[in-house]
Design an enzyme around this catalytic site. Structure first.
Site, PDB file in Angstrom:
ATOM      1  N   ARG A 101      26.907 122.789  24.125  1.00  0.00           N
ATOM      2  CA  ARG A 101      26.314 121.610  24.788  1.00  0.00           C
ATOM      3  C   ARG A 101      27.447 120.646  25.062  1.00  0.00           C
ATOM      4  NH1 ARG A 101      20.974 117.932  23.747  1.00  0.00           N
ATOM      5  NH2 ARG A 101      20.103 119.809  24.673  1.00  0.00           N
ATOM      6  N   HIS A 128      20.483 122.751  32.613  1.00  0.00           N
ATOM      7  CA  HIS A 128      19.904 122.980  31.277  1.00  0.00           C
ATOM      8  C   HIS A 128      19.033 124.241  31.383  1.00  0.00           C
ATOM      9  CE1 HIS A 128      18.714 122.294  27.301  1.00  0.00           C
ATOM     10  NE2 HIS A 128      18.016 121.179  27.398  1.00  0.00           N
ATOM     11  N   GLN A 131      16.215 125.247  28.818  1.00  0.00           N
ATOM     12  CA  GLN A 131      14.994 124.454  28.976  1.00  0.00           C
ATOM     13  C   GLN A 131      14.188 124.950  30.167  1.00  0.00           C
ATOM     14  OE1 GLN A 131      14.067 121.354  27.056  1.00  0.00           O
ATOM     15  NE2 GLN A 131      12.152 122.005  27.973  1.00  0.00           N
ATOM     16  N   ASP A 230      11.955 113.484  33.685  1.00  0.00           N
ATOM     17  CA  ASP A 230      12.963 113.487  32.616  1.00  0.00           C
ATOM     18  C   ASP A 230      13.406 112.034  32.427  1.00  0.00           C
ATOM     19  OD1 ASP A 230      14.937 114.171  30.792  1.00  0.00           O
ATOM     20  OD2 ASP A 230      16.256 115.149  32.239  1.00  0.00           O
ATOM     21  N   CYS A 270      10.969 117.512  29.464  1.00  0.00           N
ATOM     22  CA  CYS A 270      11.788 118.291  28.524  1.00  0.00           C
ATOM     23  C   CYS A 270      11.910 117.606  27.171  1.00  0.00           C
ATOM     24  CB  CYS A 270      13.170 118.538  29.125  1.00  0.00           C
ATOM     25  SG  CYS A 270      14.059 117.022  29.504  1.00  0.00           S
ATOM     26  N   ARG A 298      11.000 126.712  23.420  1.00  0.00           N
ATOM     27  CA  ARG A 298      12.457 126.789  23.365  1.00  0.00           C
ATOM     28  C   ARG A 298      12.865 127.835  22.328  1.00  0.00           C
ATOM     29  NH1 ARG A 298      15.437 122.368  24.844  1.00  0.00           N
ATOM     30  NH2 ARG A 298      17.145 123.819  24.538  1.00  0.00           N
TER      31      ARG A 298
HETATM   32  N1  NVA Z   1      18.637 114.778  31.334  1.00  0.00           N
HETATM   33  C1  NVA Z   1      18.630 114.646  29.898  1.00  0.00           C
HETATM   34  C2  NVA Z   1      18.067 115.853  29.255  1.00  0.00           C
HETATM   35  C3  NVA Z   1      17.945 115.768  27.760  1.00  0.00           C
HETATM   36  C4  NVA Z   1      17.402 117.017  27.148  1.00  0.00           C
HETATM   37  C5  NVA Z   1      20.050 114.394  29.416  1.00  0.00           C
HETATM   38  O1  NVA Z   1      20.964 115.066  29.888  1.00  0.00           O
HETATM   39  O2  NVA Z   1      20.235 113.505  28.573  1.00  0.00           O
HETATM   40  N1   CP Z   2      15.018 118.966  25.602  1.00  0.00           N
HETATM   41  C1   CP Z   2      16.135 118.995  24.861  1.00  0.00           C
HETATM   42  O1   CP Z   2      17.106 119.705  25.157  1.00  0.00           O
HETATM   43  O2   CP Z   2      16.095 118.188  23.775  1.00  0.00           O
HETATM   44  P1   CP Z   2      17.282 117.863  22.784  1.00  0.00           P
HETATM   45  O3   CP Z   2      18.263 116.986  23.529  1.00  0.00           O
HETATM   46  O4   CP Z   2      16.631 117.145  21.635  1.00  0.00           O
HETATM   47  O5   CP Z   2      17.941 119.121  22.366  1.00  0.00           O
END
Ligand code: NVA
Ligand code: CP
Length: 317
Positions: A101, A128, A131, A230, A270, A298
């Site tokens: 990540r 992502h 997801q 989101d 998500c 997930r």
């Molecule tokens: N768009 C959000 C998704 C979190 C799971 C982010 O990147 O923070």
């Molecule tokens: N939806 C998702 O990826 O959540 P987290 O950021 O908590 O992993």
């Protein structure tokens, strides 16, 4: 080496197999799961916060008989400037898979290029995919009925993504929807529309003009089977918070907007959600909301992806 960095990294046939495997893992959870990661360690390199992704991967690796190794970027030398190339080559000597990540999608691509074990994208600024696959599975579970054709049940359905349409979830859904034969409309303010760089990426994947963009959220949700949103401030965008909250304010998913979609439409997010910002509490709690099924899936989907990649890696050895 097979990796999972973007939705299209699995062929449609492989994706169909992974969806079926996720369904099977879900059904048999806690009873009998083949320990396909037995004697394996999978490292998880995270440069951003996470609840769902971290916990579902750690639990999933454990349930498949493997050992999860969580590495906060700042706890390893990568955080002090050791190259991605060397990190990939060194970790590949110890572990059997990498889950990453990070911010720049190219960093995940580079990690995969230099890794001799499978790499999974657990969120970048661009995409992502774990997801998106889990979300698509969540819908397929509902739409496939008795048919075993989970992927096929998605064909022709319409997704409306409302809010920050330049964020990773919007991009993943645009790419994934095109790949799985769905229609997608995205709606947000002009400043947060998909970037020319994303359009070029989408075209390079074979999906030129693969989405409809409108600044009118009501137009986007018309005839939609799913309304998705989101957060307005994705990780790494905190400095733009005030500007984002102001510009995105007209794009809150409330009961009125959801009612403008098909009566059978599902609401998806998500998570994490910020009630009162991108979505109202009423919508999050409504019977149309399937947010916690998305979160649960997930686990099942990522187990299926890891099982697939581990098998593919074995056949390469
Ligand atoms: N768009 C959000 C998704 C979190 C799971 C982010 O990147 O923070
Ligand atoms: N939806 C998702 O990826 O959540 P987290 O950021 O908590 O992993």
């Amino acid at each position: 080496m097979k990796h999972f960095l973007k939705e299209t990294d699995l062929t449609l046939r492989e994706a169909a197999g992974v969806f079926a495997q996720a369904a099977s893992f879900k059904k048999s959870r806690g009873r009998k799961t083949a320990p396909v990661l037995s004697q394996q360690t999978w490292a998880m390199i995270f440069s951003k916060s996470s609840t769902r992704t971290r916990v579902s991967f750690e639990v999933g690796i454990h349930e498949l008989g493997g050992n999860p190794l969580f590495l906060n970027k700042n706890d390893i030398q990568l955080g002090r400037g050791e190259s991605i190339e060397d990190t990939a080559r060194v970790l590949s000597r110890y572990v059997h898979g990498l889950v990453v990540r990070t911010f720049d999608h190219n960093d995940a691509v580079k990690l995969a290029q230099y890794s001799s074990v499978p790499v999974i994208n657990a969120l970048t600024d661009l995409l992502h995919p774990c997801q998106m696959y889990s979300d698509a599975f969540t819908l397929a579970e509902r739409w496939a009925g008795r048919s075993k054709n989970l992927l096929g049940s998605l064909k022709g359905k319409k997704i409306a993504f409302v809010g920050d349409t330049a964020c990773n979830m919007a991009s993943s859904w645009v790419l994934g929807a095109n790949y799985f034969g769905m229609k997608i409309a995205v709606s947000g303010p002009k400043g947060f529309s998909p970037s020319p760089a994303f359009d070029a990426f989408l075209a390079s994947e074979g999906f030129e003009n693969g989405y409809e963009f409108t600044t009118d959220p009501y137009e986007a949700v018309r005839d939609a089977d799913v309304v998705y949103t989101d957060v307005w401030v994705s990780m790494g965008k905190e400095a733009e918070s005030a500007k984002r909250l102001k510009l995105l304010a007209p794009y809150v998913v409330d009961a009125e907007l959801l009612a403008a979609a098909k009566p059978s439409a599902f609401f998806m997010h998500c998570l994490p959600a910020y009630p009162g910002k991108e979505v109202t509490q009423e919508v999050l709690d409504s019977p149309q909301s399937i947010i916690f099924d998305q979160a649960e899936n997930r686990l099942h989907m990522q187990k299926a992806i890891m099982a697939f990649l581990a098998k593919a890696a074995k056949s390469k050895r």
